[in-house]
Design a protein around this motif. Structure first.
Motif, PDB file in Angstrom:
ATOM      1  N   MET A   1      38.970  28.561  49.252  1.00  0.00           N
ATOM      2  CA  MET A   1      39.528  29.673  48.489  1.00  0.00           C
ATOM      3  C   MET A   1      38.793  30.964  48.849  1.00  0.00           C
ATOM      4  O   MET A   1      37.600  30.962  49.134  1.00  0.00           O
ATOM      5  N   SER A   2      39.515  32.080  48.834  1.00  0.00           N
ATOM      6  CA  SER A   2      38.910  33.352  49.177  1.00  0.00           C
ATOM      7  C   SER A   2      38.020  33.841  48.034  1.00  0.00           C
ATOM      8  O   SER A   2      38.274  33.576  46.856  1.00  0.00           O
ATOM      9  N   VAL A   3      36.970  34.552  48.410  1.00  0.00           N
ATOM     10  CA  VAL A   3      36.035  35.099  47.435  1.00  0.00           C
ATOM     11  C   VAL A   3      36.642  36.359  46.840  1.00  0.00           C
ATOM     12  O   VAL A   3      37.177  37.208  47.545  1.00  0.00           O
ATOM     13  N   THR A   4      36.546  36.485  45.517  1.00  0.00           N
ATOM     14  CA  THR A   4      37.113  37.641  44.840  1.00  0.00           C
ATOM     15  C   THR A   4      36.010  38.575  44.353  1.00  0.00           C
ATOM     16  O   THR A   4      34.821  38.218  44.328  1.00  0.00           O
ATOM     17  N   MET A   5      36.436  39.753  43.925  1.00  0.00           N
ATOM     18  CA  MET A   5      35.494  40.711  43.361  1.00  0.00           C
ATOM     19  C   MET A   5      34.850  40.143  42.106  1.00  0.00           C
ATOM     20  O   MET A   5      33.662  40.388  41.835  1.00  0.00           O
ATOM     21  N   ARG A   6      35.618  39.371  41.335  1.00  0.00           N
ATOM     22  CA  ARG A   6      35.075  38.765  40.117  1.00  0.00           C
ATOM     23  C   ARG A   6      33.939  37.796  40.444  1.00  0.00           C
ATOM     24  O   ARG A   6      32.940  37.732  39.724  1.00  0.00           O
ATOM     25  N   ASP A   7      34.075  37.049  41.556  1.00  0.00           N
ATOM     26  CA  ASP A   7      32.998  36.141  41.971  1.00  0.00           C
ATOM     27  C   ASP A   7      31.722  36.911  42.268  1.00  0.00           C
ATOM     28  O   ASP A   7      30.614  36.491  41.894  1.00  0.00           O
TER      29      ASP A   7
ATOM     30  N   GLY B   1      30.057  36.241  51.251  1.00  0.00           N
ATOM     31  CA  GLY B   1      30.950  36.602  52.348  1.00  0.00           C
ATOM     32  C   GLY B   1      32.198  37.325  51.875  1.00  0.00           C
ATOM     33  O   GLY B   1      33.289  37.161  52.434  1.00  0.00           O
ATOM     34  N   TYR B   2      32.031  38.142  50.849  1.00  0.00           N
ATOM     35  CA  TYR B   2      33.181  38.845  50.264  1.00  0.00           C
ATOM     36  C   TYR B   2      33.697  39.908  51.216  1.00  0.00           C
ATOM     37  O   TYR B   2      32.940  40.654  51.826  1.00  0.00           O
ATOM     38  N   ARG B   3      35.043  39.973  51.328  1.00  0.00           N
ATOM     39  CA  ARG B   3      35.696  41.009  52.129  1.00  0.00           C
ATOM     40  C   ARG B   3      36.682  41.746  51.234  1.00  0.00           C
ATOM     41  O   ARG B   3      37.591  41.127  50.687  1.00  0.00           O
ATOM     42  N   PRO B   4      36.514  43.066  51.075  1.00  0.00           N
ATOM     43  CA  PRO B   4      37.425  43.819  50.211  1.00  0.00           C
ATOM     44  C   PRO B   4      38.864  43.747  50.709  1.00  0.00           C
ATOM     45  O   PRO B   4      39.125  43.632  51.911  1.00  0.00           O
ATOM     46  N   ASN B   5      39.793  43.800  49.786  1.00  0.00           N
ATOM     47  CA  ASN B   5      41.217  43.847  50.099  1.00  0.00           C
ATOM     48  C   ASN B   5      41.574  45.287  50.419  1.00  0.00           C
ATOM     49  O   ASN B   5      41.768  46.109  49.527  1.00  0.00           O
ATOM     50  N   LEU B   6      41.652  45.598  51.707  1.00  0.00           N
ATOM     51  CA  LEU B   6      41.879  46.984  52.121  1.00  0.00           C
ATOM     52  C   LEU B   6      43.254  47.494  51.718  1.00  0.00           C
ATOM     53  O   LEU B   6      43.428  48.665  51.411  1.00  0.00           O
ATOM     54  N   SER B   7      44.231  46.608  51.710  1.00  0.00           N
ATOM     55  CA  SER B   7      45.577  47.037  51.316  1.00  0.00           C
ATOM     56  C   SER B   7      45.602  47.450  49.857  1.00  0.00           C
ATOM     57  O   SER B   7      46.166  48.483  49.486  1.00  0.00           O
TER      58      SER B   7
END
Length: 234
Positions: free
Chosen positions: A1-7, A45-51
């Motif tokens: 699962m992708s890492v979220t800002m909440r994580d 390893g969080y990557r912001p959602n640029l869109s």
């Protein structure tokens, strides 16, 4: 699962808003809090959602570069330099080619490049007579090169007159008195000053300042290859 800002927020023991402020490099974040969030981002390893960020801010983080032809070495080097500088500012670059076609250049000027925050534009077929088109531009625009003068937008160009004058003054300082200029343009049908015209102007100004007469035999044009002549006359 992708890492979220909440994580990230849970691991760093901060709010989602604080994580957003750190990701977007807002200045009003305490150094220890910023360091804790950055460590959590690295660990997860969080990557912001640029869109999603673009929708919120109204910005895409992408700029456009429109040039005549990338196969020309100058424009390939220009694109390489723009991309390198943009990367240092966390920006991406979309490169478009106008093909030295007047209609295509007018379309680029009217619409920019889609999904970009602004445009660097190096036109080849538009000129001084088209500067009124710039009044209708609604996006951030920087012109490159020497094809449009006196418009309302930012413009990065060469100091052709000053550069040619300095070159001639250097030769004069070495004691030279018969100085030729190669690259004068014989065709003035459009009435528009070309870079070559400006360089010849600087050449003549330096000679005049030194009290030397003009000798038009020393002002030599460069013959264009047949393919290049056809393209410029189109």
């Amino acid at each position: 699962m992708s890492v979220t800002m909440r994580d990230v927020a849970l691991l760093a023991r901060v709010s989602n808003k604080t994580v957003s402020n750190v990701v977007n490099d807002h200045p009003h974040v305490r150094p220890d809090t910023r360091a804790r969030v950055q460590q959590a981002i690295a660990e997860l390893g969080y990557r912001p959602n640029l869109s999603a960020r673009g929708l919120r801010s109204g910005r895409t983080g992408v700029i456009g570069l429109a040039v005549p032809e990338l196969r020309q070495p100058y424009f390939a080097e220009l694109a390489d330099a723009v991309i390198a500088v943009a990367e240092r500012r966390n920006l991406s670059v979309i490169v478009g080619q106008a093909g030295a076609d007047r209609d295509h250049e007018m379309a680029v000027l009217a619409n920019g490049l889609r999904q970009t925050d602004g445009l660097l534009f190096s036109p080849e077929r538009l000129g001084t007579e088209d500067r009124g088109l710039l009044d209708d531009v609604t996006y951030p625009l920087v012109l490159l090169g020497e094809r449009i003068f006196g418009g309302p937008t930012d413009h990065v160009t060469m100091h052709n007159v000053e550069g040619a004058r300095a070159a001639v003054e250097h030769l004069l300082a070495l004691g030279r008195r018969r100085i030729a200029v190669v690259g004068a343009h014989p065709d003035h049908r459009t009435g528009q000053l070309r870079p070559s015209d400006l360089r010849v102007q600087g050449y003549r100004e330096a000679l005049a300042a030194a009290g030397l007469p003009e000798d038009r035999r020393l002002e030599r044009a460069v013959a264009l290859a047949p393919g290049e002549r056809r393209r410029r006359d189109a």
